[in-house]
Scaffold this active site. Sequence first.
Site, PDB file in Angstrom:
ATOM      1  N   PRO A   2      17.991  10.267  -0.592  1.00 31.64           N
ATOM      2  CA  PRO A   2      18.331  11.897  -0.688  1.00 31.64           C
ATOM      3  C   PRO A   2      18.704  11.799  -2.366  1.00 31.64           C
ATOM      4  O   PRO A   2      20.130  11.180  -2.564  1.00 31.64           O
ATOM      5  CB  PRO A   2      19.540  12.175   0.046  1.00 31.64           C
ATOM      6  CG  PRO A   2      19.246  10.970   1.332  1.00 31.64           C
ATOM      7  CD  PRO A   2      18.759   9.806   0.726  1.00 31.64           C
ATOM      8  N   GLU A   3      18.401  12.989  -3.158  1.00 38.61           N
ATOM      9  CA  GLU A   3      18.854  12.991  -4.361  1.00 38.61           C
ATOM     10  C   GLU A   3      18.755  14.631  -4.513  1.00 38.61           C
ATOM     11  O   GLU A   3      18.517  15.241  -3.746  1.00 38.61           O
ATOM     12  CB  GLU A   3      18.062  12.387  -5.473  1.00 38.61           C
ATOM     13  CG  GLU A   3      18.156  10.874  -5.332  1.00 38.61           C
ATOM     14  CD  GLU A   3      17.843  10.178  -6.602  1.00 38.61           C
ATOM     15  OE1 GLU A   3      17.704  10.686  -7.409  1.00 38.61           O
ATOM     16  OE2 GLU A   3      17.241   8.756  -6.361  1.00 38.61           O
ATOM     17  N   LYS A  51      23.643  17.097  -5.061  1.00 34.79           N
ATOM     18  CA  LYS A  51      23.470  16.430  -3.904  1.00 34.79           C
ATOM     19  C   LYS A  51      24.331  16.940  -2.595  1.00 34.79           C
ATOM     20  O   LYS A  51      24.014  16.469  -1.411  1.00 34.79           O
ATOM     21  CB  LYS A  51      23.645  15.163  -4.015  1.00 34.79           C
ATOM     22  CG  LYS A  51      23.129  14.342  -5.018  1.00 34.79           C
ATOM     23  CD  LYS A  51      23.301  12.833  -4.971  1.00 34.79           C
ATOM     24  CE  LYS A  51      22.847  12.184  -6.251  1.00 34.79           C
ATOM     25  NZ  LYS A  51      23.080  10.797  -6.183  1.00 34.79           N
TER      26      LYS A  51
END
Length: 263
Positions: A2-3, A51
Amino acid sequence: MPEGDTVFAAAARLRAGLGGRVLESTDFRIPSLATADLSGREVSAVRSVGKHLLIDVAESRPGAGDAVSIHSHLKMEGAWHVHPRGQRWRRPAYQARAVLRTADHEAVGFDLGVLELLADPDAALAYLGPDLLADDFDREEAIRRLASRPDDTIGAALLDQRLIAGIGNVFRSEICFLRRVLPTRPVREVDLGPVVDLSRRLLWANRLRSARTTTGNTSPNARMWVYGRHGRLCRRCATPVKRGELESPGGERSIYWCPRCQI
């Protein structure tokens, strides 16, 4: 991994399923929120900030002054799934940390690294640098913040969310490769404007893709230039790609580079 692009896409899915709808029930499965109940409230907005993901929930009644935001961070393993109510979950129930239900949809947050309720989310996240995926992204402020750490390596600076928000380990390797810059080069020796521009373009291009790519090719084995390709041949010069550890915010993190293309 996840970014910023992953979180942006998750926010878009949550917005489609929850936005403007009343929560019929909420179930927070962590001790600190065990008694929290936001049922009967409307989801007023869903947004990503770097994020971080925020689900804004309206006050319980007009004038009550208790509007809150459900703040989550996916960390390494987290995910939000949104689907029609009654549909089978795609991950085990023991991984669920939050379950939000409207009349027709259900959103489940699995293995969330951070889950909390914030009364003033903008203040809580004010330390973040400019969000690369924000409509009002401040390019000059991003450059200024990066330049304020001249002795940091560019690889470490790109991961520092206080300087610029949204880049993770995958994108930083790819950005450095595409700019032909060694990740260990000091910030003071890097032309920061093009780095910031490329960072925004890459995240923007991937913000709603199901499969992230920096090469423009969506085939499973052709999506990345260097990330995850240790020992394989560089797509530009056929030199074996290197992998190492680079001191970064939060500790040492893996980094990939081409020893010939990047100087």
